[in-house]
Design an enzyme around this catalytic site. Structure first.
Site, PDB file in Angstrom:
ATOM      1  N   TYR A 121      -8.367  -7.073 -20.909  1.00 34.89           N
ATOM      2  CA  TYR A 121      -7.959  -6.823 -19.526  1.00 34.89           C
ATOM      3  C   TYR A 121      -9.095  -6.213 -18.695  1.00 34.89           C
ATOM      4  CZ  TYR A 121      -5.279  -4.535 -15.742  1.00 34.89           C
ATOM      5  OH  TYR A 121      -4.808  -4.093 -14.539  1.00 34.89           O
TER       6      TYR A 121
ATOM      7  N   LEU B  64     -10.482 -11.984 -29.933  1.00 30.27           N
ATOM      8  CA  LEU B  64      -9.336 -12.673 -29.333  1.00 30.27           C
ATOM      9  C   LEU B  64      -8.020 -12.267 -29.976  1.00 30.27           C
ATOM     10  CD1 LEU B  64     -10.752 -16.265 -28.637  1.00 30.27           C
ATOM     11  CD2 LEU B  64     -10.784 -14.234 -27.167  1.00 30.27           C
TER      12      LEU B  64
ATOM     13  N   PHE C  79     -15.871  -2.064 -25.024  1.00 25.07           N
ATOM     14  CA  PHE C  79     -14.431  -1.996 -24.777  1.00 25.07           C
ATOM     15  C   PHE C  79     -13.609  -2.172 -26.048  1.00 25.07           C
ATOM     16  CE2 PHE C  79     -16.062  -3.676 -20.682  1.00 25.07           C
ATOM     17  CZ  PHE C  79     -15.508  -2.770 -19.815  1.00 25.07           C
TER      18      PHE C  79
ATOM     19  N   TYR D  15      -5.081   7.796 -31.683  1.00 28.91           N
ATOM     20  CA  TYR D  15      -5.840   7.015 -30.708  1.00 28.91           C
ATOM     21  C   TYR D  15      -6.813   7.911 -29.946  1.00 28.91           C
ATOM     22  CZ  TYR D  15      -6.892   4.682 -26.287  1.00 28.91           C
ATOM     23  OH  TYR D  15      -7.536   4.174 -25.189  1.00 28.91           O
TER      24      TYR D  15
ATOM     25  N   LYS E  44     -11.127   8.130 -30.168  1.00 34.05           N
ATOM     26  CA  LYS E  44     -12.006   8.009 -29.002  1.00 34.05           C
ATOM     27  C   LYS E  44     -12.889   9.244 -28.834  1.00 34.05           C
ATOM     28  CE  LYS E  44     -10.844   4.009 -26.983  1.00 34.05           C
ATOM     29  NZ  LYS E  44     -11.785   2.994 -26.499  1.00 34.05           N
TER      30      LYS E  44
ATOM     31  N   PHE F 264      -7.984   6.686 -16.527  1.00 29.61           N
ATOM     32  CA  PHE F 264      -6.583   7.035 -16.388  1.00 29.61           C
ATOM     33  C   PHE F 264      -5.817   5.707 -16.497  1.00 29.61           C
ATOM     34  CE2 PHE F 264      -8.561  10.920 -15.942  1.00 29.61           C
ATOM     35  CZ  PHE F 264      -7.613  11.922 -16.029  1.00 29.61           C
TER      36      PHE F 264
ATOM     37  N   HIS G 231       2.585  -1.173 -20.842  1.00 26.27           N
ATOM     38  CA  HIS G 231       2.215  -0.510 -19.600  1.00 26.27           C
ATOM     39  C   HIS G 231       3.335  -0.613 -18.571  1.00 26.27           C
ATOM     40  CE1 HIS G 231      -2.351  -0.979 -20.602  1.00 26.27           C
ATOM     41  NE2 HIS G 231      -1.719  -0.145 -21.398  1.00 26.27           N
TER      42      HIS G 231
ATOM     43  N   ARG H 279      10.058  10.493 -24.467  1.00 25.70           N
ATOM     44  CA  ARG H 279       9.285  10.115 -25.642  1.00 25.70           C
ATOM     45  C   ARG H 279       8.430  11.303 -26.068  1.00 25.70           C
ATOM     46  NH1 ARG H 279       6.621   4.565 -23.431  1.00 25.70           N
ATOM     47  NH2 ARG H 279       5.890   6.104 -21.913  1.00 25.70           N
TER      48      ARG H 279
ATOM     49  N   ASP I  21       4.682  12.713 -24.404  1.00 24.33           N
ATOM     50  CA  ASP I  21       4.375  12.299 -23.033  1.00 24.33           C
ATOM     51  C   ASP I  21       4.166  13.532 -22.151  1.00 24.33           C
ATOM     52  OD1 ASP I  21       4.312   9.577 -23.152  1.00 24.33           O
ATOM     53  OD2 ASP I  21       6.350   9.252 -22.435  1.00 24.33           O
TER      54      ASP I  21
END
Length: 327
Positions: free
Chosen positions: A11, A33, A72, A140, A144, A168, A188, A280, A283
């Protein structure tokens, strides 16, 4: 420059590749891919491969005389990272470290890293500045942040510079509606709201209505994908030997889940069916960027500076590509 873009058929990657090509750069897109899309980038620029095949990557760096890397390629589903941390540490950290070291060996001196606001975890205050504590709350974010540390150590020890861009919430689509957001599974909020509006799914779930926010729903900072892509290109120009740069990329204002739903209804003229669900775990109530540093140091500013402007581009994409790239 001669640039390798890993995950460039995804994306954010594909929008960045389009801008790099428009700017006259020589671009090699490297993508498995698995989540990227062949139709999102020109065939002539695409090399299909996996980061775990480091000799393949090494060959690309040498043969194409790569001068800079925009990285990415990563797994990015927070929930999956909790249940499958090995997958995330292997891909997002180990394979990325292999890439980084091949860049060192082959004299690549510019590296732009796709990082995330997830490295901040649950912030003490918003808006969040780059100096805020980085305390990820999931694998995750941990993967990073660990790679950010490696980049800093490499820049201190070798003739190498980097920029970590802490995104963000990326949203929107190319102005002409030819490329946009297409994930499977889709997690998303904005594309899910469009799917609910058009009847592709029965409703959009609102997870939590009792947060300490103006309307009780989570607040997030949305940034248009093309504005985010421009930040990568500005970062490339800024990096020099020893550069250790970190920038937040966001609008600097937040929108609640209810505000997003209302704005989609206004843009589309369609009613969005909603189902309220429990919160959740993990969050944060609000995640909003302090994007002043990137504005001051790189001259970056958002072209799409309102939620409505972002949604209008996304709607053009969703109307013409109701199934994303899978048509």
């Amino acid at each position: 420059m001669r640039i390798l873009v890993t995950g460039g058929a995804g994306y954010i990657g594909s929008h960045t590749v389009r801008q790099l090509l428009a700017g006259g750069h020589e671009v090699t897109v490297f993508d498995s891919l698995e989540y990227g899309h062949r139709r999102a980038v020109p065939d002539v620029n695409l090399v299909v491969g996996n980061l775990r095949d480091i000799d393949h990557v090494d060959n690309l760096l040498v043969v194409n005389r790569i001068e800079a890397v925009i990285h990415f390629a990563a797994y990015a589903y927070v929930g999956e990272s909790v249940t499958s941390p090995a997958k995330y540490y292997t891909n997002n950290l180990i394979y990325s470290l292999q890439l980084l070291d091949r860049c060192r060996r082959n004299g690549v001196q510019k590296f732009v890293f796709s990082s995330t606001c997830a490295t901040y975890g649950v912030p003490d205050a918003v808006p969040i500045a780059e100096t805020a504590p980085q305390r990820p709350v999931n694998p995750y974010g941990n993967s990073k942040l660990a790679f950010e540390h490696a980049l800093a150590d490499y820049a201190a020890a070798y003739p190498f510079g980097y920029c970590a861009l802490r995104y963000f919430n990326a949203a929107g689509a190319a102005e002409d509606g030819t490329i946009g957001e297409s994930h499977d599974p889709e997690t998303h909020l904005i594309p899910l709201v469009f799917r609910a509006a058009t009847g592709k799914i029965p409703h959009v779930s609102v997870f939590g209505t009792d947060y300490p926010t103006p309307d009780g729903t989570c607040v997030r900072d949305y940034i248009h994908v093309d504005d985010l892509a421009r930040a990568h290109i500005l970062a490339l120009d800024k990096i020099g030997p020893g550069s250790k740069l970190q920038y937040n990329v966001g609008l600097g204002r937040g929108y609640s889940v209810r505000e997003v739903i209302a704005a989609v209804e206004q843009v589309t003229g369609l009613k969005v069916p909603v189902k309220e669900e429990p919160r959740r775990a993990g969050d944060p109530p609000a995640l909003v960027a302090d994007a002043g540093k990137i504005a001051r140091e790189l001259g970056w500013s958002a072209k799409y500076d309102t939620l409505t402007a972002i949604l209008e581009t996304a709607w053009r994409w969703h109307k013409t590509h109701p199934n994303g790239f899978e048509e």
